[in-house]
Design a protein around this motif. Structure first.
Motif, PDB file in Angstrom:
ATOM      1  N   UNK A 133       0.827  -1.204   0.000  1.00 23.41           N
ATOM      2  CA  UNK A 133       0.000   0.000   0.000  1.00 23.41           C
ATOM      3  C   UNK A 133       0.866   1.261   0.000  1.00 23.41           C
ATOM      4  N   UNK A 134       0.262   2.369  -0.374  1.00 24.53           N
ATOM      5  CA  UNK A 134       0.948   3.657  -0.380  1.00 24.53           C
ATOM      6  C   UNK A 134       0.289   4.549   0.670  1.00 24.53           C
ATOM      7  N   UNK A 135       1.061   5.005   1.635  1.00 28.28           N
ATOM      8  CA  UNK A 135       0.520   5.919   2.655  1.00 28.28           C
ATOM      9  C   UNK A 135       0.394   7.306   2.043  1.00 28.28           C
ATOM     10  N   UNK A 136      -0.831   7.850   1.939  1.00 30.55           N
ATOM     11  CA  UNK A 136      -1.005   9.170   1.338  1.00 30.55           C
ATOM     12  C   UNK A 136      -0.455  10.259   2.247  1.00 30.55           C
ATOM     13  N   UNK A 137      -0.277  11.443   1.683  1.00 35.65           N
ATOM     14  CA  UNK A 137       0.324  12.543   2.439  1.00 35.65           C
ATOM     15  C   UNK A 137      -0.486  12.903   3.675  1.00 35.65           C
ATOM     16  N   UNK A 138      -1.813  12.756   3.616  1.00 35.59           N
ATOM     17  CA  UNK A 138      -2.635  13.116   4.773  1.00 35.59           C
ATOM     18  C   UNK A 138      -2.373  12.197   5.963  1.00 35.59           C
ATOM     19  N   UNK A 139      -1.829  11.000   5.711  1.00 40.03           N
ATOM     20  CA  UNK A 139      -1.403  10.123   6.800  1.00 40.03           C
ATOM     21  C   UNK A 139       0.059  10.389   7.140  1.00 40.03           C
ATOM     22  N   UNK A 140       0.876  10.578   6.111  1.00 45.58           N
ATOM     23  CA  UNK A 140       2.292  10.848   6.361  1.00 45.58           C
ATOM     24  C   UNK A 140       2.478  12.094   7.230  1.00 45.58           C
ATOM     25  N   UNK A 141       1.665  13.130   7.003  1.00 39.66           N
ATOM     26  CA  UNK A 141       1.830  14.357   7.786  1.00 39.66           C
ATOM     27  C   UNK A 141       1.524  14.118   9.260  1.00 39.66           C
ATOM     28  N   UNK A 221     -12.184  16.131   0.401  1.00 40.94           N
ATOM     29  CA  UNK A 221     -11.113  16.783  -0.354  1.00 40.94           C
ATOM     30  C   UNK A 221      -9.821  15.975  -0.309  1.00 40.94           C
ATOM     31  N   UNK A 222      -9.782  14.920   0.512  1.00 41.75           N
ATOM     32  CA  UNK A 222      -8.604  14.065   0.600  1.00 41.75           C
ATOM     33  C   UNK A 222      -8.528  13.152  -0.635  1.00 41.75           C
ATOM     34  N   UNK A 223      -7.347  12.646  -0.951  1.00 36.38           N
ATOM     35  CA  UNK A 223      -7.157  11.846  -2.183  1.00 36.38           C
ATOM     36  C   UNK A 223      -7.664  10.411  -2.044  1.00 36.38           C
ATOM     37  N   UNK A 224      -8.927  10.261  -1.742  1.00 41.80           N
ATOM     38  CA  UNK A 224      -9.481   8.932  -1.498  1.00 41.80           C
ATOM     39  C   UNK A 224      -9.442   8.081  -2.760  1.00 41.80           C
ATOM     40  N   UNK A 225      -9.822   8.642  -3.900  1.00 36.47           N
ATOM     41  CA  UNK A 225      -9.853   7.860  -5.137  1.00 36.47           C
ATOM     42  C   UNK A 225      -8.444   7.433  -5.558  1.00 36.47           C
ATOM     43  N   UNK A 226      -7.482   8.298  -5.351  1.00 28.37           N
ATOM     44  CA  UNK A 226      -6.100   7.925  -5.657  1.00 28.37           C
ATOM     45  C   UNK A 226      -5.656   6.764  -4.787  1.00 28.37           C
ATOM     46  N   UNK A 227      -6.046   6.803  -3.518  1.00 27.26           N
ATOM     47  CA  UNK A 227      -5.704   5.722  -2.595  1.00 27.26           C
ATOM     48  C   UNK A 227      -6.382   4.419  -3.013  1.00 27.26           C
ATOM     49  N   UNK A 228      -7.640   4.508  -3.423  1.00 25.61           N
ATOM     50  CA  UNK A 228      -8.376   3.320  -3.867  1.00 25.61           C
ATOM     51  C   UNK A 228      -7.746   2.761  -5.145  1.00 25.61           C
ATOM     52  N   UNK A 229      -7.349   3.638  -6.059  1.00 26.98           N
ATOM     53  CA  UNK A 229      -6.655   3.182  -7.274  1.00 26.98           C
ATOM     54  C   UNK A 229      -5.415   2.366  -6.904  1.00 26.98           C
ATOM     55  N   UNK A 230      -4.662   2.865  -5.933  1.00 32.66           N
ATOM     56  CA  UNK A 230      -3.452   2.171  -5.505  1.00 32.66           C
ATOM     57  C   UNK A 230      -3.786   0.825  -4.867  1.00 32.66           C
ATOM     58  N   UNK A 231      -4.909   0.778  -4.134  1.00 33.40           N
ATOM     59  CA  UNK A 231      -5.329  -0.480  -3.504  1.00 33.40           C
ATOM     60  C   UNK A 231      -5.602  -1.552  -4.553  1.00 33.40           C
ATOM     61  N   UNK A 232      -6.162  -1.148  -5.683  1.00 32.95           N
ATOM     62  CA  UNK A 232      -6.510  -2.110  -6.729  1.00 32.95           C
ATOM     63  C   UNK A 232      -5.385  -2.329  -7.743  1.00 32.95           C
ATOM     64  N   UNK A 233      -4.227  -1.710  -7.535  1.00 33.11           N
ATOM     65  CA  UNK A 233      -3.084  -1.960  -8.399  1.00 33.11           C
ATOM     66  C   UNK A 233      -2.734  -3.447  -8.335  1.00 33.11           C
ATOM     67  N   UNK A 234      -2.347  -4.016  -9.469  1.00 35.20           N
ATOM     68  CA  UNK A 234      -2.097  -5.457  -9.538  1.00 35.20           C
ATOM     69  C   UNK A 234      -1.052  -5.912  -8.527  1.00 35.20           C
ATOM     70  N   UNK A 235       0.026  -5.140  -8.384  1.00 31.29           N
ATOM     71  CA  UNK A 235       1.075  -5.526  -7.434  1.00 31.29           C
ATOM     72  C   UNK A 235       0.556  -5.505  -6.001  1.00 31.29           C
ATOM     73  N   UNK A 236      -0.244  -4.484  -5.677  1.00 31.82           N
ATOM     74  CA  UNK A 236      -0.797  -4.377  -4.334  1.00 31.82           C
ATOM     75  C   UNK A 236      -1.735  -5.547  -4.045  1.00 31.82           C
TER      76      UNK A 236
END
Length: 251
Positions: A133-141, A221-236
């Motif tokens: 998974x990729x931790x989005x900036x809103x979690x990284x901050x 306003x958070x990047x929820x769709x980007x996070x979901x896209x990453x969740x469904x990435x084949x490698x993930x």
């Protein structure tokens, strides 16, 4: 899914979803409701605890992998809503980290005001990278504001799970206690805080947490769709399914 305990001016919300307090949609919504109810009922502070040996194992990955995109998006949105509820809590919240706290469990603790962790062979961290998974900036901050930018980068990029002593040393947690004393120490800190002049304490707290509150002012306003896209990435997906397979072998 939750046990609610009254401690004078404080309310304890204990995660109680056996066996590992994995976060699913129902638990997240129950937690949001319990936080709101505690404040409505007059609690001046809140302790968020787990069960002995386990705070929360994070997201219920096996359950989430059975969901379609709409359901996965709904889950992640509710996860961020829960983070927002902690970020905007009008009263101090202490995380009583009663054991292991990887990934989502660690994230929830970052939105609390103070963290007491069980001493011993327990681990905490944002190990998203290790599970694909990729931790989005809103979690990284949220991690950066606790441990600093460079230390957060090292922990996040490696997806590190660190032990309690390491967590204390880098500031990920504020205090260690025996596993059966974690809640007691959390209440001790909370009661000391609540003994301060309320207006000045709460107003200062709000200023100090303004960055967190601003980031989570509008969940949509958070990047929820980007996070979901990453969740469904084949490698993930492959990495997560391998993780689930390993967990099933342990059962």
């Amino acid at each position: 899914m939750l046990n609610l305990v009254k401690h004078d001016a404080a309310a304890e919300i204990q995660l109680a979803r056996p066996p590992v307090n994995a976060l699913n949609l129902d638990l997240l919504r129950a937690l949001q409701g319990a936080l709101a109810d505690a404040v409505r009922d007059g609690a001046r502070g809140i302790v968020l605890s787990g069960t002995p040996g386990m705070f929360s194992a994070g997201v219920d990955v096996p359950e989430l992998l059975t969901k379609d995109r709409a359901d996965v998006r709904e889950f992640w949105r509710e996860f961020f809503v829960t983070c927002a509820a902690l970020a905007h809590s009008p009263v101090p919240v202490v995380a009583a980290i009663t054991g292991h706290s990887p990934a989502g469990g660690a994230v929830l603790s970052l939105f609390c005001d103070y963290r007491v962790m069980a001493h011993g062979a327990y681990r905490i961290g944002l190990n998203e990278v290790q599970v694909g998974l990729v931790a989005p900036d809103c979690i990284q901050m949220a991690l950066r504001r606790i441990v600093g930018a460079y230390r957060a980068e090292r922990l996040l990029v490696a997806g590190s799970l660190i032990d309690a002593e390491q967590a204390l040393a880098c500031g990920f947690v504020d205090e260690l206690a025996a596993v059966d004393q974690v809640v007691t120490r959390a209440l001790h800190w909370l009661n000391e805080t609540l003994a301060l002049p309320a207006h000045s304490m709460l107003a200062t707290r709000q200023i100090a947490r303004a960055d967190l509150m601003s980031t989570y002012a509008n969940v949509d306003a958070l990047p929820i769709d980007t996070f979901v896209d990453a969740f469904f990435h084949a490698d993930t997906q492959a990495t997560l399914r391998q993780l689930v397979a390993r967990l099933k072998k342990k059962d």
